[in-house]
Structure formats: structure tokens, C-alpha cells
Design an enzyme around this catalytic site. Structure first.
Site, short mmCIF file in Angstrom:
data_model
loop_
_atom_site.label_atom_id
_atom_site.label_comp_id
_atom_site.label_asym_id
_atom_site.label_seq_id
_atom_site.Cartn_x
_atom_site.Cartn_y
_atom_site.Cartn_z
CG HIS A 164 0.61 2.05 10.97
ND1 HIS A 164 0.75 3.01 9.99
CD2 HIS A 164 1.18 0.92 10.46
CE1 HIS A 164 1.36 2.50 8.95
NE2 HIS A 164 1.64 1.23 9.20
CD GLU A 165 2.90 -1.80 12.74
OE1 GLU A 165 2.59 -2.81 12.08
OE2 GLU A 165 3.63 -0.90 12.28
CG HIS A 168 -0.51 -3.17 8.96
ND1 HIS A 168 -0.96 -2.69 7.75
CD2 HIS A 168 0.64 -2.48 9.22
CE1 HIS A 168 -0.13 -1.76 7.31
NE2 HIS A 168 0.83 -1.61 8.18
CG HIS A 174 1.23 0.59 4.22
ND1 HIS A 174 2.26 -0.29 3.99
CD2 HIS A 174 1.23 0.82 5.56
CE1 HIS A 174 2.87 -0.56 5.13
NE2 HIS A 174 2.26 0.08 6.10
CE1 TYR A 214 4.58 2.90 5.91
CE2 TYR A 214 5.48 2.24 3.82
CZ TYR A 214 5.18 1.96 5.13
OH TYR A 214 5.50 0.75 5.67
ZN LIG Z 1 2.48 -0.25 8.09
#
Ligand SMILES: [Zn+2]
Length: 674
Positions: A164-165, A168, A174, A214
Site C-alpha cells: 500500500h505504501e 503511494h 487512495h 479504505y
Molecule cells: Zn494510504
């Protein structure tokens, strides 16, 4: 509207007192916003630390949507100057936990398998990713071209969170920040803390399954009131998944970086099409693999349970003993040395039937004809599809092949079947626990009941076993979760091994049996053994000492089994059926316990203009005697889970094993063998 009206009044109002009033009003308004944002900022920081998932605000850093440092230009997604060149240089800082280092390397392998994104140890390049253990999990968006930090803090050391990171860092926001998200999810603004921005979608459908989406309870004010709900209700239990990349995550990643191939994926075949993925049969063998359509009671592995699919089959109840059929791959060109061949097989013919796996290598003249036998599987008469994982090494062009050999046709009522093959340039799992007839196990057990794996051995010789609780442990506060524990077992090797067995990494994975290896979303969890950890409730016994000291004798393995350490929130019952974790009613759990030293040399940046210094980053340090780690008197760790956190996390997203409690609370040390 308020923002629009004030400047308008200021410009158009002719009366001075009114202008003064408006200016005063503006001053008041700005003061209010400044003050309230400042206060909110602290509240947000506190909130994230206490209640959010992998999204923490760090003092002194302004994190957007909880875990993003925004670039100066927000459309990093569109601006190619923010995109990385591969391989991306990385540094694993000393502050990282050993487990985090291992998990980061696992995440790198996922990128290499599923995209063209690659990483390399830092060697003085101007831009790089430095992984550090700071407050929470967060990253900048895109390549800032000056070196940047990715924080893998407490409770962030999970493969999917690192993925996930890293997404980014590669330039993605997101999923729920998309322009069209209101068509798919309802954002309950009254229940949420901070706004969001809207971004490009790279012409892909909205993705409820994104690892960048999320969960329903993210950033909520009330712990039991969702802040995001999906327009299709079934996806309320899907958003926020933290297993692995979704199909559309990969589509977007590969579109953004123009990836045309994976770095470590070589071949796979589900045999659904008549061209059988370019595999070829040798004509002089006397027997032949048949491209066979499954039927009820004799299904294939790819589509079992839904509709009939195809597999390759060698009938062993006809012909003569000793006849064989060879099915070979096309010629493949490796990039790396190590290989992992995985496939599902079923040998339900005579006990003399054999399936032999070969690799055919370049003989030095450019011809691929030097045969090397890798593995032989003998018939067991069972009708279940089983999984084979066969590691091998080859550096030059090669083929791999499946040779089926008829044993005794008079005693055969079936044959040899193979399906869903895959070949990757990755490490193979070393221990595979196949739990059959899982539905009947699930239906016949209740909370507290467990099933124990066979005894496995690590490459160093440590014996260990797993215990799976289909409905969770008796003391678990969670419902609809499976629990799992890892136990050391005594073995004849114990006198030769290092004790306590600290600084080893336990990696447990549940295989998503999707035939497409790139799109599998397998669960993978890990922890590193602490040599100073005490057995829960015993102040004089080290958790990772010899099982004959720490454990109880079990007649099932004729060995001592140590108290377990594991997860109450291993896998949800919902997840079990969402992905292909269960197929043919079988569950595959991979278990590794490795103390290998995984070191990477990196050149650390010094002050500007002063070059670099070399750093050696290791996943696992050697045990006490060799590395000088002092065996100090350990202290009992605080195992209490703050009630507010527990309450929140119990209500939180079903899929996130990392969100429910501080680490040592869900990575529980369990008391004795239950
Ligand atoms: Zn995030």
C-alpha cells in the site's frame, strides 16, 4: 458559497463601513479556520494513533488522508517527472524491526512478480526510498527526486501494508479519491474527519478490491458508525482488504509504468485452451497426455465447482507398463537463477504409476536437450488435487517437463492428472500444510477446537508445527475468525541447534488457489522470534527455548510441543470464500521458519557533497553466541490491549489483521498447549 460571497462583497460594496465589516469578518473567518485546523490537526493525530488502520499522523508532518505526504504538485499521477526509474534504490534503516525488513523484501518480490517495478540496494543515487521505523505507516506520492522516507512503523510490518505504501510512493492515491467514486461509495462526511481530493483513474473501473481502498470504518468519528459504505452492499465487506494487490491495482500500476512483462514470472497454464499454452508432446513415448474436459466427480482444478474445465490426463489403465508420455514447456529464457515450479496433480491409478518432473537444459551447444530429473511423485490412489512446489536452478534457456509413467494398467482405475502449472523465479515455499475436507472440519468444530499440522522442519533443522482454530481460540474476543499458532517441536536435532531460537522469521501464508499466479491474493503474515520473550505466565522460561523445556509431550507427534504464538485474527470466514482459498474443499497453508541472514549492502547518503558510506542491512542476525546478543533477563511485555482500541478494532474492517490491536496483542503468546 461563503468563500465566494465574501470576496464578491469586498469588491462590489461601495460603503466603507461595510468594507471594514467584511474585512473584519474575513479576518475572523481566517482566524477561526486557522485555529480550528490547528486544533483539528492535533485531534487527527491523536485519532489516527488510536483508531485508524495503517494510517497514522506524525508530529511535524502533514499527512493527507492519514498516510500520504502530498507532493507540491498534486497531479503526480499524470506528471511523468514524478515517476520512478527502475530499479528503485532503497535503504533499510537500522531502526526497522527485523520482521519489517523481511516483510519489505517480501513486498519487493510481489512487485517483481506482478509488474516491472524493481528495487536495488542504494549506491549513492540522487533519489531513493529510505524505509524507516517512524510513527505509523506513511509515504510521499511519486518520486520527489531527492530521496524520501517510507515509514514502516509499529503494526505496519505486513506485506499488504508495505505494498500500500509503496503504491503511494509510486504515484498512487487512495482508490476512494477517484473522480467517479460517488457512483460507487457513499462517503458519510458527517462521520469523517478530513476531506479528500479527486484523481485520475487511468481508465480503469472503480475497484472495491483495491489494496489502496479504505475500509468502511476509516477515519470515522464513532467507532461503530461507518464513514464509507458501498453502493453495492456486498462490497461493504470487501473494501479495505489487505491481502495483496487487486487485479485493477496491477492494471493501473502496469499502465502507469508501461510494464509489458513481469520480472520474475515465466510461465503458467490452466490448460483451458486447446493450444495448452505452447506445451509440446514427444511423439516417441508410446503414450500420450490427453487434453481432458472435467466432469462431475472428475473435475479439473481450474474451474472446479463452477463448470467443467480442462486438465491434462494420462490414462494409466490402458496400454503397457513402463509406457510414458512427456509433456514439455516451450523454451524459456530465465533472468534469475532460482525457480519455483508449482502445479496441482492427482495420481489415482495403480500404485506403480509415477509422475517425474524434468528440466531440459542447454547442452553447451545451444541445443536444449540435457535432461535433469528434479522430482518423482508416486501414486497414492487419492482423488484430491494436491499441490507440488519444486525448486530448481537454471541460468540459461531451458524447458521443464512432466513425464507420466504407466505402472500396472491391470491395477489402475484412473491415471495421472496435472493442472494449473506456474513457473516463477522466486523462492518456493518449503513446508505446505494441505488441510482436506475443510468444510466438514469447519462444521464439526466449535470455538477452541483446533487441528494440528504435521511436524515440519526448517532448513536449519528446527522442528515446528501449526495449530489452526477454525472458529478461533476459546479466549479470543473475535468472532468469525480463524486463529493460528506456531509451535516449536522437539526433535533429534535439538542438541545441535542454537537455543533460544531467536531472530528467526516465521512466515505463514494461505494460498489463493487462483490459477493465475499473478492475480493471486494470498494472505501472508509473519513475525520474528525474540530470544528474550518469556512464555506467557512463566517468568523463568524463555518462549523460544527447547520444546522439551517449554512444552508438553504429545503422543500425536511423539514429541514435545512448545506453547504457541500466533494470531487470533488470522483469516476471516468471509475471506475464506471470497478468494479461492478453498478449492476442492482443500486449504493450503505455507509455513516457513528461517534464520537465514539476508544482508544487503547499501551506500548511505552522507551530508551533501560528502559522498556516501556503506551500510550492511541484515534481516536476521545470528544468535547470541555468534552475534554477541546479550541474553539479559527479559521482562514480561505488556499484553494489555486498551479497551477503546479493542472496541474500535473489533468493529473495524473485517479483513485487516493489522488494525485491531497493538502488535503484541494480536500476535499473542498463548499459554501452554491447549
Ligand atoms: Zn494510504
Amino acid at each position: 458559497m461563503l468563500w465566494c460571497r465574501f470576496p464578491l462583497v469586498l469588491l462590489t460594496e461601495q460603503k466603507p463601513w461595510c468594507r471594514v465589516g467584511v474585512l473584519f469578518g474575513l479576518f475572523f473567518l481566517f482566524s477561526f479556520f486557522f485555529f480550528s485546523s490547528h486544533v483539528c490537526g492535533r485531534n487527527i493525530s491523536y485519532f489516527y494513533n488510536k483508531r485508524s488502520e495503517d494510517e497514522l499522523s506524525m508530529q511535524g508532518l502533514k499527512l493527507f488522508e492519514g498516510d500520504i505526504i502530498l507532493p507540491l504538485e498534486r497531479n503526480a499521477l499524470r506528471n511523468s517527472s514524478y515517476r520512478w526509474k527502475f530499479p528503485i534504490p532503497y535503504i533499510l534503516a537500522d531502526s526497522l524491526d527485523l520482521n519489517a525488513k523481511g516483510v519489505i523484501l517480501q513486498a519487493f518480490e510481489m512487485f517483481r512478480l506482478k509488474s516491472c517495478v524493481d528495487f536495488k540496494p542504494y549506491e549513492g543515487e540522487p533519489t531513493y526510498l529510505k524505509f524507516e521505523k517512524l510513527d505509523g505507516c506513511w509515504s510521499s506520492v511519486g518520486d520527489l527526486q531527492s530521496g524520501q522516507t517510507v515509514s514502516i512503523g509499529e503494526r505496519c510490518d505486513y506485506k499488504a501494508i508495505v505494498e500500500h505504501e509503496l503504491l503511494h510512493a509510486l504515484g498512487f492515491y487512495h482508490e476512494q479519491s477517484r473522480t467517479d467514486r460517488d457512483d460507487y461509495v457513499q462517503i458519510w462526511w458527517d462521520e469523517i474527519i478530513e476531506g479528500m481530493i479527486f484523481l485520475d483513474d487511468l481508465n480503469t473501473p472503480y475497484d472495491y478490491e483495491s489494496v489502496l481502498h479504505y475500509g468502511p470504518y476509516s477515519f470515522n468519528i464513532n467507532s461503530n458508525v461507518p464513514s464509507i459504505t458501498t453502493k453495492i452492499p456486498e462490497f461493504n465487506e470487501i473494501i479495505g482488504q489487505r491481502l495483496d494487490f487487486s487485479r485493477i491495482d496491477l492494471l493501473k500500476l502496469n499502465r502507469m509504468y508501461n510494464c509489458t512483462s513481469s520480472l520474475t514470472f515465466l510461465d503458467q497454464c490452466s490448460f483451458e485452451y486447446i493450444n495448452i499454452c505452447g506445451m509440446v508432446q514427444s511423439r516417441q513415448d508410446g503414450a500420450r497426455w490427453d487434453h481432458t474436459l472435467g466432469k462431475p466427480g472428475d473435475e479439473d482444478h481450474t474451474l472446479v465447482g463452477s463448470c467443467a474445465g480442462y486438465f491434462m490426463h494420462l490414462d494409466t489403465k490402458s496400454g503397457h507398463a513402463g509406457q510414458s508420455a512427456l509433456l514439455e514447456s516451450r523454451i524459456l529464457y530465465p533472468r534469475k537463477k532460482e525457480k519455483c515450479l508449482q502445479f496441482f496433480y492427482r495420481l489415482n491409478g495403480s500404485p506403480q504409476d509415477k509422475l517425474v518432473i524434468w528440466v531440459k537444459k542447454d547442452d553447451g551447444t545451444g541445443n536444449v536437450r540435457r535432461m535433469e530429473k528434479l522430482h518423482t511423485i508416486t501414486a497414492d490412489g487419492e482423488h484430491h488435487w494436491k499441490l507440488a512446489s519444486i525448486p530448481f536452478s537454471v541460468q540459461h534457456k531451458f524447458r521443464y517437463g512432466f513425464q507420466g509413467i504407466r505402472g500396472d494398467p491391470a491395477k489402475s482405475a484412473g491415471g495421472i492428472a496435472i493442472d494449473d502449472t506456474s513457473l516463477t523465479e522466486t523462492n518456493c515455499p518449503t513446508n505446505v500444510w494441505h488441510i482436506r475436507n475443510f468444510t466438514s472440519l469447519f462444521n464439526s468444530t466449535s470455538k477452541g477446537d483446533y487441528v494440528t499440522s504435521p511436524v515440519f522442519y526448517s532448513s536449519e533443522g528446527y522442528a515446528f508445527a501449526l495449530q489452526l482454530y477454525p472458529h478461533g481460540r476459546s479466549s479470543s474476543p473475535y468472532t468469525n475468525y480463524m486463529g493460528i499458532t506456531f509451535h516449536l517441536c522437539s526433535s533429534p536435532n535439538d542438541g545441535l541447534l542454537e537455543w533460544p531460537a531467536g531472530h528467526r522469521q516465521v512466515v505463514l501464508s494461505v494460498l489463493d488457489q487462483d490459477p493465475d499466479v499473478i492475480h493471486r491474493m494470498s494472505l501472508s503474515l509473519s513475525f520474528t522470534t525474540d530470544p528474550n520473550q518469556l512464555v506467557y505466565g512463566k517468568n523463568d522460561t524463555l518462549q523460544w527455548d527447547k520444546p522439551s523445556i517449554t512444552g508438553n509431550f504429545s503422543s500425536s507427534c511423539n514429541c514435545y510441543i512448545s506453547p504457541g504464538v500466533g494470531w487470533n485474527t488470522f483469516l476471516t470466514h468471509r475471506e475464506l470464500h471470497w478468494k479461492k482459498f478453498l478449492k476442492n474443499d482443500g486449504l493450503f497453508i505455507f509455513a516457513d521458519f528461517e534464520g537465514r541472514t539476508m544482508c544487503s549492502r547499501s551506500a548511505l547518503p552522507k551530508a551533501a557533497g560528502k559522498g556516501t558510506r556503506e551500510k550492511k542491512s541484515c534481516l536476521v542476525q545470528r544468535a547470541a553466541g555468534q552475534a554477541g546478543i546479550p541474553l539479559s533477563r527479559p521482562k514480561q511485555r505488556d499484553r494489555a490491549c486498551p479497551s477503546s482500541v479493542t472496541a474500535t478494532f473489533q468493529m473495524a474492517v473485517f479483513i485487516l489483521p493489522h488494525v485491531r490491536c497493538p502488535k503484541m496483542n494480536f500476535l499473542d503468546s498463548f499459554e501452554g498447549v491447549i
